[in-house]
Write an enzyme that holds these catalytic residues in place. Structure first.
Site: not given
Length: 382
Positions: A161, A231, A330, A360-361
């Site tokens: 990332s 967030r 992702d 993505h994580d």
């Protein structure tokens, strides 16, 4: 040259144990003029190390953290687990029994390095006066730390990332100082969509009534609602639709009524409670101004800047062994963007995939899937 600051001078909440592995320290790396203007008379970088630098100084590995990460990659001698605990450590893919592993908290952050909450020479937080930071600025400062640590050439620089953007930028800026480069779930340039997602996050913070133009440190209230909202949006880009549907679907949070007859405030669906939880966790550990600084640094990310073109920038990696990895699910850094990066290298490379359903994580949760290819192509023991 400024000397390394001792552990006792470290700021933060780390519980110190005997030993040095995974223990936060700070180094003064001198004054600095930033890429887009702005100046700081002194910059300190917080960092942690694991393992030992060998006599040849050839086994150093630099691990770059993502947007809201920090330098605490692995537990080491500390009392807390790191954010890549199953990937960096004794006997693991990034083997701290073999390598001297270093991780640095990016300038502008809020985990020990100089950032907006740091005090100026008059003892006042920098706040809104903190300079605009780019990814190039961060790696230029980190190279100064490498010099202080006696590292002339990194065995490997890697990250995912924003950490992948930093790793790539480091290698492009200092190709002669990087033998191997691993870029995971990242790109060479921020895309329009990535910038758009980020803009909504930064505006969420700036529109918080307690933001005070960035100078809220002496106030009773801080822009927690804006940071929490930022967030929430960011976390949606970090996870896949399939994972959210599988975990939560339309289920109500226990004891709450999100739809139908209810009295007073509407209850939440489980996925809403999940986002509230993610927001609360970040607000309790991160500074809103640092979130702005790092997010806008990532928005500005473009390895081509200063090198003529994207291809010319990547051509600087001709002597660097590059490995590009993507997460199949992702939806923030699409796999095809990794394909573009790998294909644009002077010697085009294949993309290696993490097959994770969470999005993505996956570069955090499932990086160990790359163990075989990394051991073969990067960390070869022969």
């Amino acid at each position: 040259m400024a000397s390394i600051v001792t552990t006792e001078d470290t700021i933060g909440t780390e519980e110190f144990a005997e030993g040095t592995h995974g223990i936060l320290r700070r180094a003064s790396v001198g004054e600095y003029s930033f890429e887009f203007g702005g100046y700081l008379p002194q910059v300190a970088l917080a960092y942690e190390t694991w393992g030992e630098l060998n006599a040849e100084r050839s086994n150093a590995v630099l691990v770059m953290h993502a947007l809201t990460g920090d330098a605490h990659v692995s537990r080491g001698d500390s009392q807390t687990d790191g954010w890549w605990e199953d990937f960096v450590g004794p006997g693991l893919t990034v083997d701290t029994d073999r390598f001297f592993v270093v991780s640095v908290n990016m300038v502008g952050g809020c985990n020990g390095s100089t950032g907006p909450a740091s005090l100026d020479e008059q003892g006042v937080p920098w706040g809104s006066r903190f300079p605009f930071v780019t990814i190039k600025d961060s790696v230029r400062l980190e190279q100064r730390l490498a010099t202080q640590l006696g590292i002339e050439r990194w065995h490997t620089v890697l990250g995912g990332s924003m950490g992948g953007a930093r790793a790539l930028e480091y290698a492009v800026e200092f190709p002669e100082q990087v033998a191997n480069l691993v870029v995971m779930a990242s790109t060479g340039q921020a895309s329009a969509e990535q910038i758009a997602f980020a803009q909504v996050q930064t505006q969420s913070i700036r529109l918080d009534p307690h933001f005070a133009g960035g100078d809220y440190y002496l106030n009773q209230a801080r822009p927690d609602e804006g940071l929490g909202l930022a967030r929430r949006l960011a976390h949606l880009t970090y996870r896949s639709e399939a994972e959210l549907e599988h975990r939560f679907g339309r289920k109500a949070q226990e004891g709450e009524v999100p739809a139908g007859p209810f009295e007073g405030k509407r209850g939440r669906y489980q996925v809403e409670s999940y986002l509230d939880h993610q927001a609360s966790k970040l607000v309790n550990r991160f500074d809103a101004n640092s979130y702005l600084v790092l997010t806008e640094a990532l928005m500005s990310h473009d390895v081509a800047r200063g090198h003529g073109s994207y291809e010319q920038a990547l051509a600087r990696l001709e002597q660097v062994n590059v490995l590009v990895a993507a997460v199949k699910s992702d939806r923030l850094y699409y796999p095809e963007q990794s394909v573009k990066l790998a294909a644009s290298l002077a010697t085009p490379k294949p993309v290696h995939y993490i097959d994770s359903p969470i999005g993505h994580d996956g570069f955090l949760t499932d990086a160990a899937q790359l163990d075989g290819v990394l051991r073969t192509l990067v960390f070869d023991e022969d």
